[in-house]
Design an enzyme around this catalytic site. Structure first.
Site, PDB file in Angstrom:
ATOM      1  N   CYS A 180       7.780  -3.144 -45.563  1.00  0.00           N
ATOM      2  CA  CYS A 180       8.329  -3.182 -44.212  1.00  0.00           C
ATOM      3  C   CYS A 180       9.817  -2.871 -44.305  1.00  0.00           C
ATOM      4  CB  CYS A 180       8.107  -4.539 -43.552  1.00  0.00           C
ATOM      5  SG  CYS A 180       8.881  -4.589 -41.919  1.00  0.00           S
ATOM      6  N   HIS A 193       7.924  -1.897 -34.089  1.00  0.00           N
ATOM      7  CA  HIS A 193       8.986  -2.298 -33.157  1.00  0.00           C
ATOM      8  C   HIS A 193       9.681  -1.148 -32.438  1.00  0.00           C
ATOM      9  CE1 HIS A 193       9.679  -6.383 -35.365  1.00  0.00           C
ATOM     10  NE2 HIS A 193       8.407  -6.134 -35.136  1.00  0.00           N
TER      11      HIS A 193
HETATM   12  C1  DNO Z   1       6.342  -8.585 -36.659  1.00  0.00           C
HETATM   13  C2  DNO Z   1       5.385  -8.312 -37.735  1.00  0.00           C
HETATM   14  C3  DNO Z   1       4.974  -9.561 -38.480  1.00  0.00           C
HETATM   15  C4  DNO Z   1       3.855  -9.236 -39.450  1.00  0.00           C
HETATM   16  C5  DNO Z   1       3.380 -10.426 -40.239  1.00  0.00           C
HETATM   17  C6  DNO Z   1       2.392 -10.000 -41.278  1.00  0.00           C
HETATM   18  O1  DNO Z   1       6.550  -7.778 -35.827  1.00  0.00           O
HETATM   19  O2  DNO Z   1       5.864  -7.357 -38.592  1.00  0.00           O
HETATM   20  O3  DNO Z   1       4.565 -10.512 -37.581  1.00  0.00           O
HETATM   21  O4  DNO Z   1       2.752  -8.760 -38.754  1.00  0.00           O
HETATM   22  O5  DNO Z   1       4.430 -11.070 -40.831  1.00  0.00           O
HETATM   23  O6  DNO Z   1       1.741 -11.114 -41.753  1.00  0.00           O
END
Ligand code: DNO
Length: 393
Positions: free
Chosen positions: A278, A349
């Site tokens: 991420c 996002h």
């Molecule tokens: C937020 C997401 C997180 C993600 C979790 C995975 O926008 O990136 O909530 O889904 O942390 O477990």
């Protein structure tokens, strides 16, 4: 990269047929109706899978199969909860769904203080304001010794804010940090819960005396127990970094940096123990050089979130446009396309723009905003594919 999209199930206002029209290839979703800790039965998995396939798409990634708190703090029922987790994985494996994203953040998942920060162009995005967060911690939660986590200068600002903040603003802060943000991703606290601050405090208390080392050991224990079922069905687990990637609220956070990720991948050195890269979460920690991490961990990356942030003065951070900021997404596409052209990727996002707000789409999980970002990244991916073909990179 395979272009995927986080879809919140049959009740999502953004429908699968809308996604077909904007070049999405795969779906990232979860059985949001099953309470945390309970088994995902094969029938429900197959039903949702069929629904997705009937729309001409595939269920590419599970996000998330949530890890219950008692697994993280090693409560007395952790083995039972891990047994349930294993059955869920087995059922996913039988259904042929093999990429599972999860996180190991105690109590709270992603943290923002503002879900509708207005940009000059009329769009809005998520925002993290360190002083507002410190205010929540010291003056609303009144956590023991919370003040020790902030500088004198920050505390001065917190006390100044206390003189001007309205009750409405305080309620909004509570709602944003512990109800809304957590709510729509299936967190511990739901909309409508009475006294969320008290619930939240009792959850924090579960981690009294648990530091980073203990949490690491608990994660290792969990991973070791689930690896056999992952091997049997070829399931790749991919841990999501902590968002933001640093210690908060006195809770241990253990997926924050190069050292942390390396520790996890080595502690259980199995290809099925992988990473969700991420870029957004990682970029909001000033310790992280995101392209360097991508280079280093590409071979264990099983899922990618393309998102970027900018760290601002005073420890604030904002979601950057996808082609800007500390995420360096163009470089990441180059790194990951060379590694494996079939890695699932979702843009993460998007801003709220155009009719997003009017249509009731969630902040961060907008339709137009994410569509715009997906189109940008799609262009980058095609360009990079061409660079590779022409031996330019
Ligand atoms: C937020 C997401 C997180 C993600 C979790 C995975 O926008 O990136 O909530 O889904 O942390 O477990």
């Amino acid at each position: 990269m395979k272009k995927t999209w986080r879809w919140f199930g049959k009740k999502d206002k953004i429908t699968l047929s809308m996604l077909r029209q904007i070049s999405v290839e795969g779906i990232v979703t979860a059985l949001h109706n099953i309470p945390n800790g309970e088994v995902w039965d094969l029938e429900s998995i197959l039903d949702l899978k069929q629904y997705i396939e009937d729309a001409g798409l595939e269920w590419s990634v599970v996000e998330s199969l949530p890890v219950s708190e008692a697994i993280k703090y090693a409560g007395s029922n952790r083995d039972k909860l891990i047994d349930n987790y294993i059955v869920s994985l087995e059922n996913l494996g039988k259904a042929g769904i093999k990429t599972v994203c999860y996180n190991f953040m105690p109590v709270i998942d992603w943290i923002r203080t503002d879900l509708n920060y207005k940009w000059e162009d009329g769009t809005s995005s998520l925002f993290f304001d360190k002083i507002k967060f410190a205010y929540f911690d010291c003056m609303i939660l009144k956590r023991n010794n919370a003040e020790n986590n902030y500088t004198e200068e920050e505390l001065k600002k917190v006390y100044a804010l206390d003189k001007t903040i309205t009750q409405e603003e305080k309620d909004a802060l509570i709602d944003t940090i512990i109800v809304k943000t957590q709510g729509f991703i299936n967190g511990n606290i739901k909309e409508g819960d009475q006294n969320p601050v008290a619930i939240f405090k009792s959850l924090l208390a579960l981690y009294d005396g648990i530091g980073r080392n203990t949490l690491r050991e608990n994660m290792k224990y969990f991973l070791e127990r689930i690896m056999p079922v992952c091997e049997k069905y070829g399931i790749n687990m991919c841990v999501h970094p902590d968002d933001p990637p640093y210690q908060m609220l006195g809770l241990p956070r253990i997926v924050t940096s190069e050292e942390d990720i390396e520790w996890i991948l080595k502690a259980v050195d199995n290809p099925h123990n992988g990473l969700t890269f991420c870029a957004g979460s990682l970029s909001s920690g000033c310790q992280n050089d995101v392209p360097k991490l991508a280079q280093k961990f590409a071979s264990r990356t099983r899922f990618i979130h393309l998102r970027s942030t900018e760290i601002l003065e005073g420890g604030n951070f904002i979601e950057a446009p996808h082609l800007e900021g500390r995420g360096h997404l163009i470089d990441l596409v180059r790194i990951f396309e060379k590694e494996d052209t079939s890695l699932p990727m979702r843009v993460d996002h998007g801003r709220l723009m155009l009719d997003d707000e009017k249509n009731g789409y969630n902040p961060g999980y907008s339709f137009y905003g994410r569509m715009y970002a997906l189109a940008q990244m799609d262009g980058v991916i095609e360009t990079v594919k061409n660079e590779i073909k022409e031996n330019i990179i």
